[in-house]
Design an enzyme around this catalytic site. Structure first.
Site, mmCIF file in Angstrom:
data_model
loop_
_atom_site.group_PDB
_atom_site.id
_atom_site.type_symbol
_atom_site.label_atom_id
_atom_site.label_comp_id
_atom_site.label_asym_id
_atom_site.label_seq_id
_atom_site.Cartn_x
_atom_site.Cartn_y
_atom_site.Cartn_z
ATOM 1 N N ASP A 151 -0.458 24.635 -59.306
ATOM 2 C CA ASP A 151 -0.751 24.163 -60.652
ATOM 3 C C ASP A 151 -1.439 25.273 -61.447
ATOM 4 O OD1 ASP A 151 -1.572 22.649 -62.895
ATOM 5 O OD2 ASP A 151 -1.749 20.841 -61.677
ATOM 6 N N THR A 205 1.434 19.796 -66.861
ATOM 7 C CA THR A 205 1.549 19.453 -65.444
ATOM 8 C C THR A 205 2.631 18.413 -65.140
ATOM 9 O OG1 THR A 205 -0.753 20.007 -65.025
ATOM 10 C CG2 THR A 205 0.298 18.550 -63.448
ATOM 11 N N LYS A 257 -3.915 15.933 -57.536
ATOM 12 C CA LYS A 257 -3.541 15.145 -58.714
ATOM 13 C C LYS A 257 -2.443 14.156 -58.336
ATOM 14 C CE LYS A 257 -4.402 18.715 -62.224
ATOM 15 N NZ LYS A 257 -3.765 19.508 -63.309
ATOM 16 N N ARG A 276 -0.080 12.817 -60.154
ATOM 17 C CA ARG A 276 1.230 13.171 -60.701
ATOM 18 C C ARG A 276 1.866 14.349 -59.956
ATOM 19 N NH1 ARG A 276 -2.840 14.231 -64.415
ATOM 20 N NH2 ARG A 276 -3.122 16.389 -65.125
ATOM 21 N N ASP A 287 -5.543 24.896 -61.476
ATOM 22 C CA ASP A 287 -5.532 24.379 -62.842
ATOM 23 C C ASP A 287 -6.933 23.994 -63.291
ATOM 24 O OD1 ASP A 287 -3.799 23.489 -65.145
ATOM 25 O OD2 ASP A 287 -4.795 21.591 -64.707
ATOM 26 N N HIS A 307 -8.633 26.246 -66.255
ATOM 27 C CA HIS A 307 -9.047 25.662 -67.523
ATOM 28 C C HIS A 307 -10.507 26.007 -67.822
ATOM 29 C CE1 HIS A 307 -5.795 23.251 -69.126
ATOM 30 N NE2 HIS A 307 -5.513 22.805 -67.917
ATOM 31 N N ASP A 342 3.889 24.687 -62.123
ATOM 32 C CA ASP A 342 4.252 23.684 -63.137
ATOM 33 C C ASP A 342 4.093 24.201 -64.556
ATOM 34 O OD1 ASP A 342 1.517 23.828 -62.906
ATOM 35 O OD2 ASP A 342 1.181 21.671 -63.005
ATOM 36 N N HIS A 343 3.416 25.336 -64.724
ATOM 37 C CA HIS A 343 3.229 25.977 -66.020
ATOM 38 C C HIS A 343 2.371 27.210 -65.811
ATOM 39 C CE1 HIS A 343 -0.835 24.333 -65.914
ATOM 40 N NE2 HIS A 343 -0.322 23.124 -65.722
ATOM 41 N N HIS A 396 -2.927 25.414 -71.767
ATOM 42 C CA HIS A 396 -1.512 25.773 -71.758
ATOM 43 C C HIS A 396 -0.788 24.704 -72.559
ATOM 44 C CE1 HIS A 396 -1.414 22.597 -68.700
ATOM 45 N NE2 HIS A 396 -2.490 23.186 -68.206
#
Length: 508
Positions: A3, A44, A128, A130, A265, A269, A312-313, A447
């Site tokens: 992530d 995400t 996470k 998801r 992630d 962040h 995922d990004h 992002h």
């Protein structure tokens, strides 16, 4: 999947990686060096869905981590499912009301299940929810995620009514409690982190319970676990437990274990792309991956399993960091801009809440109010465009999502926006900000844009049927599912828009 792993992280920390982790994948596998996301909302939920569906948000329906539902008049979470209950924690906990029902297409994992008459075993794992649920697909045997309230790995009744004994035993180890007792120290002496800025920059956020963003860090509670290297540690450990207890890959059918490391992630962040924290996370993740590969070697034998590594990004550099080095950048408090726009629309067309919601840089308008006031979509769009473009350097363009073809943006970028527009879930107007500008505050980064920093992510293949090599030919995230389908001789997912990566097959 990792992530928030931007492509350059493979190389920036390369000299400090071990031989058994990222280097092993890169040097013994096949590296697609020019791999990008094929849509604009690099977030995400959409990222995990796109990798495994081989599709686009416009088709698979996963347009964001949340989106506004005009019928329910509320925001909808990507993995929410109010018809199911939590398993492994308080049954009423909202954190357990999760499933893949909001995803409209099949995944490569679904297609594998179908091809094997559902004998293949598919399991998703991520801190996470998801990150574990969407990759595992609709027909998965299980998906597990971390519950920050109980410290347990949990699931939902979508999959089962009770946790397997091995997951109960894993939770009983109370691994988060043991890890929280340790301070987060740097893996290497801190002076060796020469790929990063000095510790304690004014634009870094602090961890829960701390006053400064400096080492050593204290992990104060279960909720802080994901924002520390221990989030990756527990992900690795339950991955190894699943491999062992579920006997993944040891039967007659091909099994699929979908693992996403969520911690980068959280840390990215908070502290950005040039912090010692993010470098330390990747050096430690490298060792975690090496341990998983070593266990696969011992359990299944080298060459008898297939791995792909992607993200995922990506992520945008912190605006404060870029501005310090005279690079154009900045942040926008989007909530304030939406309030300003609503006031301007009301001033011209009459009182009311014209903008009902905003998410994923998209504005959702009140269609009933527009009809009542006899105001067209184009009238509102032109007003929003005029008001936003006078903001100066922050706004690049404003797009009417009902008429993307007429948008005055370069042809290269237009398909990226077309690929996110879902008529049932998307907003009406999309705000595009300049490169290196994003919605946020003075500290931390994010992002979610169509620019390269958010779209260029790793794609490395390793193992069964994979040649050694690399390519700089353009590949896209959607190509992953298509390539897996070709390798496994199964039908691609039903919304797939990708193509098998030819260089992998031509070099075998």
């Amino acid at each position: 999947m990792v992530d928030q792993m931007r492509y350059d992280y493979l190389y920036r920390y390369y000299d400090k990686y071990t031989e058994g982790g990222f280097k092993r994948l890169m040097n013994e596998g096949f590296n697609c060096k020019n791999n990008h996301y094929h849509y604009a909302s690099t977030i995400t939920g959409p990222g995990h869905a796109a990798v495994y569906t081989g599709s686009v948000p416009a088709v698979n329906g996963i347009i964001g981590n949340e989106w506004y539902d005009p019928l329910a008049n509320r925001s909808v979470y990507v993995a929410e499912d109010t018809t199911v209950r939590a398993v492994g924690t308080d049954a009423a906990a909202v954190e357990g009301k999760r499933s893949p029902v909001n995803m409209h297409t099949t995944t490569i994992t679904d297609q594998l299940k179908i091809a094997s008459e559902f004998r293949s075993k598919v399991i998703g794992i991520a801190v996470k929810d998801r990150g574990g649920i969407l990759p595992a697909g609709h027909s998965a045997d299980a998906a597990y995620w971390f519950d920050a309230k109980s410290g347990n790995w949990i699931t939902s009744t979508y999959y089962m009514n009770d946790l397997p004994q091995w997951v109960k035993d894993f939770n009983a180890l109370k691994m988060p409690d043991k890890l929280m007792a340790q301070k987060w120290e740097t893996l290497l002496p801190i002076e060796q982190y020469t790929e990063s800025e000095a510790d304690n920059q004014e634009y870094e956020n602090v961890m829960s319970g701390e006053k400064l963003p400096v080492f050593p860090h204290t992990v104060a509670n279960y909720g802080a676990i994901p924002a520390s290297p221990y989030g990756n540690t527990i992900t690795k450990e339950i991955t190894l437990a699943a491999l062992k207890n579920e006997k993944m890959g040891q039967g007659k059918e091909t099994d699929f274990l979908c693992v996403s490391f969520s911690t980068p992630d959280y840390v990215g962040h908070a502290t950005g792309t040039h912090s010692i924290e993010i470098e330390d996370i990747y050096l430690r993740l490298d060792r975690d991956i090496a341990e998983v590969l070593s266990k696969l070697d011992a359990t299944l034998g080298k060459g008898n399993y297939l791995v792909f590594l992607t993200a995922d990004h990506g992520v945008t550099d912190i605006a404060g960091f870029l501005k310090k080095h005279k690079i154009p950048s900045g942040t926008i408090e989007l909530g304030k801009e939406v309030s300003y726009l609503n006031g301007e629309i009301a001033a011209k067309f009459g009182e009311g809440k014209w903008i009902k919601a905003q998410d994923n840089y998209q504005l959702y308008l009140d269609h009933e109010l527009m009809a009542k006031k006899n105001v067209s979509m184009n009238q509102v769009y032109e007003l929003v465009k005029d008001k936003m473009l006078i903001l100066g350097s922050s706004v690049y363009q404003v797009v009417n999502l009902h008429d993307i073809s007429s948008a005055t943006i370069p042809p290269f970028y237009k398909p990226l926006i077309e690929n996110i527009y879902n008529p049932k879930r998307s907003g009406d107007i999309m705000l595009l900000f300049e490169p290196a500008w994003y919605s946020g505050y003075k500290k931390g980064t994010t992002h979610g844009t169509m620019w390269q920093s958010d779209r260029h992510v790793p794609l490395v293949w390793y193992g069964w049927k994979i040649p050694q090599g690399e390519t700089v030919q353009q590949t896209y995230i959607a190509d992953i599912a298509a390539t897996l389908a070709a390798l496994l001789n199964v039908l691609e997912p039903n919304g797939c828009v990708g193509s098998p990566i030819k260089d992998i097959f031509s070099k075998k």
